[in-house]
Scaffold this motif. Structure first.
Motif, PDB file in Angstrom:
ATOM      1  N   ARG A  43      -5.271 -13.414   1.426  1.00  7.91           N
ATOM      2  CA  ARG A  43      -4.108 -12.525   1.285  1.00  7.91           C
ATOM      3  C   ARG A  43      -2.988 -13.341   0.643  1.00  7.91           C
ATOM      4  O   ARG A  43      -2.639 -14.400   1.152  1.00  7.91           O
ATOM      5  CB  ARG A  43      -3.667 -12.005   2.654  1.00  7.91           C
ATOM      6  CG  ARG A  43      -2.455 -11.104   2.633  1.00  7.91           C
ATOM      7  CD  ARG A  43      -2.160 -10.595   4.042  1.00  7.91           C
ATOM      8  NE  ARG A  43      -1.058  -9.656   4.027  1.00  7.91           N
ATOM      9  CZ  ARG A  43       0.221 -10.016   4.169  1.00  7.91           C
ATOM     10  NH1 ARG A  43       0.541 -11.290   4.338  1.00  7.91           N
ATOM     11  NH2 ARG A  43       1.167  -9.099   4.133  1.00  7.91           N
ATOM     12  N   PRO A 135       0.897  -3.317  13.908  1.00  4.44           N
ATOM     13  CA  PRO A 135       0.975  -4.611  14.567  1.00  4.44           C
ATOM     14  C   PRO A 135       0.814  -4.483  16.078  1.00  4.44           C
ATOM     15  O   PRO A 135       1.500  -3.681  16.707  1.00  4.44           O
ATOM     16  CB  PRO A 135       2.364  -5.143  14.201  1.00  4.44           C
ATOM     17  CG  PRO A 135       3.154  -3.912  13.861  1.00  4.44           C
ATOM     18  CD  PRO A 135       2.197  -2.920  13.318  1.00  4.44           C
ATOM     19  N   THR A 141       5.405 -12.639  10.222  1.00  3.38           N
ATOM     20  CA  THR A 141       4.640 -12.972   9.014  1.00  3.38           C
ATOM     21  C   THR A 141       4.793 -11.915   7.931  1.00  3.38           C
ATOM     22  O   THR A 141       4.742 -12.224   6.753  1.00  3.38           O
ATOM     23  CB  THR A 141       3.147 -13.154   9.385  1.00  3.38           C
ATOM     24  OG1 THR A 141       3.054 -14.183  10.365  1.00  3.38           O
ATOM     25  CG2 THR A 141       2.314 -13.512   8.184  1.00  3.38           C
ATOM     26  N   LYS A 142       4.970 -10.657   8.335  1.00  2.00           N
ATOM     27  CA  LYS A 142       5.118  -9.583   7.349  1.00  2.00           C
ATOM     28  C   LYS A 142       6.342  -8.753   7.707  1.00  2.00           C
ATOM     29  O   LYS A 142       6.505  -8.350   8.871  1.00  2.00           O
ATOM     30  CB  LYS A 142       3.853  -8.717   7.330  1.00  2.00           C
ATOM     31  CG  LYS A 142       3.968  -7.552   6.362  1.00  2.00           C
ATOM     32  CD  LYS A 142       2.681  -6.762   6.203  1.00  2.00           C
ATOM     33  CE  LYS A 142       3.007  -5.485   5.422  1.00  2.00           C
ATOM     34  NZ  LYS A 142       1.859  -4.775   4.950  1.00  2.00           N
ATOM     35  N   LEU A 145       7.277  -3.770   8.883  1.00  7.16           N
ATOM     36  CA  LEU A 145       6.243  -3.080   9.655  1.00  7.16           C
ATOM     37  C   LEU A 145       6.872  -2.156  10.695  1.00  7.16           C
ATOM     38  O   LEU A 145       7.995  -2.376  11.147  1.00  7.16           O
ATOM     39  CB  LEU A 145       5.364  -4.112  10.368  1.00  7.16           C
ATOM     40  CG  LEU A 145       4.383  -4.868   9.473  1.00  7.16           C
ATOM     41  CD1 LEU A 145       3.798  -6.050  10.224  1.00  7.16           C
ATOM     42  CD2 LEU A 145       3.291  -3.952   8.979  1.00  7.16           C
ATOM     43  N   ILE A 168      -4.334  -6.821  14.899  1.00 11.43           N
ATOM     44  CA  ILE A 168      -3.570  -7.758  14.070  1.00 11.43           C
ATOM     45  C   ILE A 168      -2.094  -7.651  14.413  1.00 11.43           C
ATOM     46  O   ILE A 168      -1.609  -6.574  14.782  1.00 11.43           O
ATOM     47  CB  ILE A 168      -3.811  -7.489  12.567  1.00 11.43           C
ATOM     48  CG1 ILE A 168      -3.084  -8.541  11.710  1.00 11.43           C
ATOM     49  CG2 ILE A 168      -3.409  -6.082  12.160  1.00 11.43           C
ATOM     50  CD1 ILE A 168      -3.449  -8.497  10.226  1.00 11.43           C
ATOM     51  N   GLY A 169      -1.386  -8.764  14.223  1.00  9.35           N
ATOM     52  CA  GLY A 169       0.057  -8.787  14.418  1.00  9.35           C
ATOM     53  C   GLY A 169       0.429  -9.506  15.704  1.00  9.35           C
ATOM     54  O   GLY A 169       0.215  -8.990  16.787  1.00  9.35           O
ATOM     55  N   GLY A 170       0.965 -10.713  15.538  1.00  8.82           N
ATOM     56  CA  GLY A 170       1.417 -11.476  16.696  1.00  8.82           C
ATOM     57  C   GLY A 170       0.301 -11.903  17.629  1.00  8.82           C
ATOM     58  O   GLY A 170       0.544 -12.201  18.799  1.00  8.82           O
ATOM     59  N   VAL A 171      -0.911 -11.948  17.098  1.00  9.24           N
ATOM     60  CA  VAL A 171      -2.047 -12.313  17.955  1.00  9.24           C
ATOM     61  C   VAL A 171      -2.048 -13.828  18.172  1.00  9.24           C
ATOM     62  O   VAL A 171      -1.907 -14.606  17.228  1.00  9.24           O
ATOM     63  CB  VAL A 171      -3.386 -11.869  17.332  1.00  9.24           C
ATOM     64  CG1 VAL A 171      -4.556 -12.354  18.196  1.00  9.24           C
ATOM     65  CG2 VAL A 171      -3.431 -10.347  17.176  1.00  9.24           C
ATOM     66  N   ALA A 188      -7.290 -10.513  14.236  1.00 11.34           N
ATOM     67  CA  ALA A 188      -6.949 -11.178  12.973  1.00 11.34           C
ATOM     68  C   ALA A 188      -5.670 -11.976  13.181  1.00 11.34           C
ATOM     69  O   ALA A 188      -4.743 -11.496  13.833  1.00 11.34           O
ATOM     70  CB  ALA A 188      -6.755 -10.143  11.864  1.00 11.34           C
ATOM     71  N   VAL A 189      -5.644 -13.175  12.619  1.00  7.55           N
ATOM     72  CA  VAL A 189      -4.472 -14.040  12.791  1.00  7.55           C
ATOM     73  C   VAL A 189      -4.035 -14.656  11.474  1.00  7.55           C
ATOM     74  O   VAL A 189      -4.858 -14.953  10.612  1.00  7.55           O
ATOM     75  CB  VAL A 189      -4.743 -15.185  13.798  1.00  7.55           C
ATOM     76  CG1 VAL A 189      -5.060 -14.636  15.182  1.00  7.55           C
ATOM     77  CG2 VAL A 189      -5.859 -16.095  13.313  1.00  7.55           C
ATOM     78  N   VAL A 190      -2.736 -14.823  11.366  1.00  8.55           N
ATOM     79  CA  VAL A 190      -2.166 -15.643  10.297  1.00  8.55           C
ATOM     80  C   VAL A 190      -1.475 -16.833  10.963  1.00  8.55           C
ATOM     81  O   VAL A 190      -1.979 -17.954  10.977  1.00  8.55           O
ATOM     82  CB  VAL A 190      -1.163 -14.858   9.423  1.00  8.55           C
ATOM     83  CG1 VAL A 190      -0.636 -15.759   8.301  1.00  8.55           C
ATOM     84  CG2 VAL A 190      -1.794 -13.609   8.834  1.00  8.55           C
ATOM     85  N   GLY A 191      -0.314 -16.565  11.543  1.00  9.75           N
ATOM     86  CA  GLY A 191       0.539 -17.645  12.038  1.00  9.75           C
ATOM     87  C   GLY A 191      -0.068 -18.463  13.164  1.00  9.75           C
ATOM     88  O   GLY A 191       0.223 -19.659  13.278  1.00  9.75           O
TER      89      GLY A 191
HETATM   90  C1  LIG Z   1      -0.595  -8.544   7.362  1.00 13.23           C
HETATM   91  C2  LIG Z   1      -0.211  -7.964   8.648  1.00 13.23           C
HETATM   92  N1  LIG Z   1      -0.364  -6.624   8.875  1.00 13.23           N
HETATM   93  C3  LIG Z   1       0.031  -6.260  10.096  1.00 13.23           C
HETATM   94  S1  LIG Z   1       0.625  -7.583  10.994  1.00 13.23           S
HETATM   95  C4  LIG Z   1       0.322  -8.644   9.699  1.00 13.23           C
HETATM   96  C5  LIG Z   1       0.632 -10.083   9.752  1.00 13.23           C
HETATM   97  C6  LIG Z   1       0.019 -10.780  10.941  1.00 13.23           C
HETATM   98  O1  LIG Z   1       0.426 -12.123  10.969  1.00 13.23           O
HETATM   99  P1  LIG Z   1       0.558 -12.922  12.331  1.00 13.23           P
HETATM  100  O2  LIG Z   1      -0.823 -13.128  12.858  1.00 13.23           O
HETATM  101  O3  LIG Z   1       1.197 -14.227  11.914  1.00 13.23           O
HETATM  102  O4  LIG Z   1       1.434 -12.134  13.249  1.00 13.23           O
END
Ligand SMILES: Cc1ncsc1CCOP(=O)(O)O
Ligand SMILES: Cc1ncc(COP(=O)(O)OP(=O)(O)O)c(N)n1
Ligand SMILES: [Mg+2]
Length: 222
Positions: A43, A135, A141-142, A145, A168-171, A188-191
């Motif tokens: 992404r 979320p 991160t985004k 929302l 997803i979101g704040g996981v 799903a995680v980003v941060g």
């Molecule tokens: C792309 C996206 N869509 C909904 S929340 C999100 C970002 C989630 O990132 P994080 O895991 O850091 O909260």
């Protein structure tokens, strides 16, 4: 179609991040059977050029292939095709799921964002393989929302569909078991990984917390 794993790691391409270094570190963490393969979603930020997106996706596909992970591309069906990714993740601003299914074929993994039961139903009919639901918690991160839906919002979607629900979101690792208990198939995680001092350790903790949820409890076992 490759199996849809329960842990999705999404690249963080905000300024100052090093998505490939994070990915290389994450891919050193052994997969654990109940979670299936690690799902890696490429992404990129809106200001990335097509060439940058392509090159990151190409590198990610190669790294994933070498370690048994499954690589998806966010938003971009063309980039997914160009690099031979296993599929895409699509939301309301992206190509419709049925169009992506036509272009990518029955063997592609296609994720669709859903925020409620109606969206979940539409995504199933359109040919989605899994749902990204959130979320779940507030995220930095985004931007832009809607309010977070919490485990109960995730539960409402999961109860309305037979598609795997990926929250997803704040996981975080601490929140993941509660999301599985609410009916999520995975997270799903980003941060939680990208912002960690030690991304490999952070991913290993997610793997451990998620796997523990399958030790006898049956949580999220759909
Ligand atoms: C792309 C996206 N869509 C909904 S929340 C999100 C970002 C989630 O990132 P994080 O895991 O850091 O909260
Ligand atoms: C697993 C997963 N779930 C949801 C999203 C969000 O997709 P979308 O709504 O299209 O928003 P962007 O990520 O494109 O900004 C996702 N990427 N992955
Ligand atoms: Mg999108």
């Amino acid at each position: 179609m490759p199996p849809v794993g329960r842990l999705h790691l999404i690249t963080d391409t905000r300024p100052g991040r090093d998505p490939l270094a994070v990915l290389r570190a994450a891919l050193t963490v052994p997969a654990l059977a109940p979670l299936g393969p690690l799902m890696v979603q490429v992404r990129v930020e809106d200001d990335w050029t097509d060439r940058q997106a392509y090159e990151l996706a190409q590198a990610a596909v190669q790294l994933c292939a070498a370690s048994g992970a499954v690589c998806l591309v966010n938003d971009r069906v063309d980039v997914a095709l160009a690099v031979g990714a296993a599929g895409v993740h699509l939301g309301a601003d992206d190509l419709p799921v049925e169009v992506a299914r036509r272009l990518l074929g029955p063997g592609a993994v296609i994720g669709a964002t859903a925020r409620g039961p109606d969206g979940a139903l539409a995504a199933l009919e359109a040919g989605a393989s899994y749902l990204g639901v959130g979320p779940a918690y507030p995220t930095t991160t985004k931007d832009g929302l809607p309010d977070s839906i919490g485990p109960s919002g995730v539960a409402a979607v999961a109860a309305a569909t037979r598609l795997p629900v990926v929250a997803i979101g704040g996981v975080t690792a601490d929140r993941a078991p509660g999301l599985l208990a609410a009916g999520a198939y995975g997270v799903a995680v980003v941060g939680a990984v990208s912002a960690a001092a030690d991304p490999a350790q952070a991913l290993a903790r997610l793997v451990s917390c998620l796997s523990s949820a399958f030790d006898g409890s049956g949580a999220g076992a759909r």
